[in-house]
Design an enzyme around this catalytic site. Structure first.
Site, PDB file in Angstrom:
ATOM      1  N   ARG A  56       0.346  -0.999  -0.420  1.00 19.67           N
ATOM      2  CA  ARG A  56       0.538   0.182  -0.152  1.00 19.67           C
ATOM      3  C   ARG A  56       0.961   1.470   0.062  1.00 19.67           C
ATOM      4  O   ARG A  56       2.120   0.935   0.771  1.00 19.67           O
ATOM      5  CB  ARG A  56      -0.510  -0.002   1.091  1.00 19.67           C
ATOM      6  CG  ARG A  56      -1.994   0.861   1.521  1.00 19.67           C
ATOM      7  CD  ARG A  56      -3.010   0.277   2.759  1.00 19.67           C
ATOM      8  NE  ARG A  56      -2.538   0.385   3.261  1.00 19.67           N
ATOM      9  CZ  ARG A  56      -3.385   1.047   4.493  1.00 19.67           C
ATOM     10  NH1 ARG A  56      -4.526   0.920   4.809  1.00 19.67           N
ATOM     11  NH2 ARG A  56      -2.775   1.830   5.757  1.00 19.67           N
ATOM     12  N   THR A 116      -0.849   7.047  -1.163  1.00 12.92           N
ATOM     13  CA  THR A 116      -1.868   7.296  -1.694  1.00 12.92           C
ATOM     14  C   THR A 116      -2.843   6.356  -0.724  1.00 12.92           C
ATOM     15  O   THR A 116      -4.110   6.602  -1.231  1.00 12.92           O
ATOM     16  CB  THR A 116      -2.454   7.161  -3.242  1.00 12.92           C
ATOM     17  OG1 THR A 116      -1.864   5.757  -2.769  1.00 12.92           O
ATOM     18  CG2 THR A 116      -1.049   8.361  -3.712  1.00 12.92           C
ATOM     19  N   ASP A 124       0.680  -2.464  12.534  1.00 10.00           N
ATOM     20  CA  ASP A 124       1.049  -2.747  11.267  1.00 10.00           C
ATOM     21  C   ASP A 124       1.263  -4.341  10.825  1.00 10.00           C
ATOM     22  O   ASP A 124       1.886  -4.807  11.447  1.00 10.00           O
ATOM     23  CB  ASP A 124       1.872  -2.268  10.893  1.00 10.00           C
ATOM     24  CG  ASP A 124       3.065  -2.377   9.139  1.00 10.00           C
ATOM     25  OD1 ASP A 124       2.988  -1.346   8.679  1.00 10.00           O
ATOM     26  OD2 ASP A 124       2.367  -3.714   8.873  1.00 10.00           O
ATOM     27  N   ASP A 181       4.458  -5.728   9.366  1.00  7.54           N
ATOM     28  CA  ASP A 181       5.735  -5.106  10.766  1.00  7.54           C
ATOM     29  C   ASP A 181       5.574  -6.218  11.762  1.00  7.54           C
ATOM     30  O   ASP A 181       7.286  -6.624  12.418  1.00  7.54           O
ATOM     31  CB  ASP A 181       5.869  -3.786  11.070  1.00  7.54           C
ATOM     32  CG  ASP A 181       6.157  -2.935   9.607  1.00  7.54           C
ATOM     33  OD1 ASP A 181       6.981  -3.905   9.065  1.00  7.54           O
ATOM     34  OD2 ASP A 181       5.725  -1.754   9.682  1.00  7.54           O
TER      35      ASP A 181
HETATM   36  C1  PRP Z   1      -1.270  -4.084   4.055  1.00  7.66           C
HETATM   37  C2  PRP Z   1      -1.590  -5.526   4.959  1.00  7.66           C
HETATM   38  C3  PRP Z   1      -3.048  -5.173   3.529  1.00  7.66           C
HETATM   39  C4  PRP Z   1      -2.652  -3.994   3.047  1.00  7.66           C
HETATM   40  C5  PRP Z   1      -4.410  -3.445   3.396  1.00  7.66           C
HETATM   41  O1  PRP Z   1      -0.092  -4.423   3.913  1.00  7.66           O
HETATM   42  O2  PRP Z   1      -1.471  -6.675   4.887  1.00  7.66           O
HETATM   43  O3  PRP Z   1      -2.209  -6.293   2.553  1.00  7.66           O
HETATM   44  O4  PRP Z   1      -2.177  -3.220   4.200  1.00  7.66           O
HETATM   45  O5  PRP Z   1      -4.623  -2.053   2.968  1.00  7.66           O
HETATM   46  P1  PRP Z   1      -5.693  -1.620   2.082  1.00  7.66           P
HETATM   47  O6  PRP Z   1      -7.603  -2.359   2.757  1.00  7.66           O
HETATM   48  O7  PRP Z   1      -5.934  -0.573   2.731  1.00  7.66           O
HETATM   49  O8  PRP Z   1      -5.174  -2.167   1.020  1.00  7.66           O
HETATM   50  P2  PRP Z   1       1.034  -3.843   3.258  1.00  7.66           P
HETATM   51  O9  PRP Z   1       0.880  -2.881   2.013  1.00  7.66           O
HETATM   52  O10 PRP Z   1       1.526  -2.760   4.774  1.00  7.66           O
HETATM   53  O11 PRP Z   1       2.146  -4.504   3.000  1.00  7.66           O
HETATM   54  P3  PRP Z   1       3.273  -5.435   3.872  1.00  7.66           P
HETATM   55  O12 PRP Z   1       2.200  -6.818   4.218  1.00  7.66           O
HETATM   56  O13 PRP Z   1       3.968  -5.860   2.614  1.00  7.66           O
HETATM   57  O14 PRP Z   1       3.254  -4.848   5.553  1.00  7.66           O
HETATM   58  N1  URA Z   2      -2.442  -2.660   7.353  1.00  7.80           N
HETATM   59  C1  URA Z   2      -2.232  -2.753   8.420  1.00  7.80           C
HETATM   60  O1  URA Z   2      -0.647  -3.868   8.695  1.00  7.80           O
HETATM   61  N2  URA Z   2      -2.732  -1.989   9.677  1.00  7.80           N
HETATM   62  C2  URA Z   2      -3.679  -1.338   9.310  1.00  7.80           C
HETATM   63  O2  URA Z   2      -4.413  -1.409  10.304  1.00  7.80           O
HETATM   64  C3  URA Z   2      -4.371  -0.503   8.008  1.00  7.80           C
HETATM   65  C4  URA Z   2      -3.702  -1.663   7.204  1.00  7.80           C
END
Ligand code: PRP
Ligand code: URA
Length: 209
Positions: free
Chosen positions: A104, A108, A200, A203
């Protein structure tokens, strides 16, 4: 809300409380996500069709149930979705695993694609897309669009925590896809994080913050 199943099993609810807690470290967080994925898979697969086969027990020949119908594929949305794969595979060891890489954009909040590898015979398969978080719904909606563009039709989405905004987006973009979650939380904050949420997920799983 249409197509949303909130899994209220006490074990699921208890473990969700533990992963929300800020004092839960990466090792315990990973273990809990794995256990939650297994418990949720049990609920998500309740409607799998059964067929009968003939077997020989030590006593006599008989007919008995086996899972029939479409072959299952689990698709984690990278990276946090990876934390749920083993839990699903413990109950469905023969499932194939596809991968969709999305992150994400922090400004944006739009999903950015970086990887997509799915099995070939998509029409023949039932998909379980997994990601711990459904926030704006951008990532889940994009991942499900990739599967549909390549011919997949039978898709479920499983997350640990969902926001109403993400559920609404999924209902608009993919009304045919059932959502399974352990919790429907209050809202998103101004940074796009789920409130109260668990922070997150990527993380916390991998200790990168
Ligand atoms: C997080 C989570 C989802 C997304 C959700 O991933 O694991 O994939 O955000 O957010 P959304 O519904 O607004 O799209 P992130 O983009 O942080 O990537 P990661 O899993 O690599 O940490
Ligand atoms: N992605 C995450 O990992 N946590 C949130 O709360 C939203 C998006």
């Amino acid at each position: 809300m249409a197509n949303v199943h909130i899994l209220n099993h006490p074990l699921i609810q208890h473990k969700i409380t533990l992963i929300r807690d800020n004092s839960t470290g990466a090792k315990e967080f990973r273990e809990l996500v794995d256990e939650l994925a297994l418990l949720m898979t049990y609920e998500v697969t309740r409607d799998l069709p059964l067929g009968e086969v003939e077997i020989h027990t030590p006593i006599k020949r008989t007919r008995s149930n086996v899972i029939s119908g479409k072959k299952l594929t689990v698709v984690p949305i990278l990276r946090a979705g990876l934390g749920m794969v083993d839990g699903v595979l413990k109950l469905i060891p023969a499932a194939k695993v596809g991968h969709v890489g999305l992150y994400r954009d922090p400004e944006t909040l739009e999903p950015v694609e970086y990887y997509c590898k799915l099995p070939k015979d998509l029409e023949e398969r039932e998909f379980i897309v997994v990601d711990p978080m459904l926030a704006t719904g951008g990532s889940a909606s994009a991942a499900i669009s990739f599967i549909k563009q390549r011919g997949g039709t039978n898709i479920k989405f499983v997350c640990l925590v969902a926001a109403p905004e993400g559920v609404d987006k999924m209902a608009k973009d993919h009304p045919d896809v059932d959502i399974y979650t352990a919790s429907l939380d209050e809202k998103l904050n101004e940074d796009g994080y789920i409130v109260p949420g668990l922070g997150d997920a990527g993380d916390r799983l991998y200790g990168t913050k």
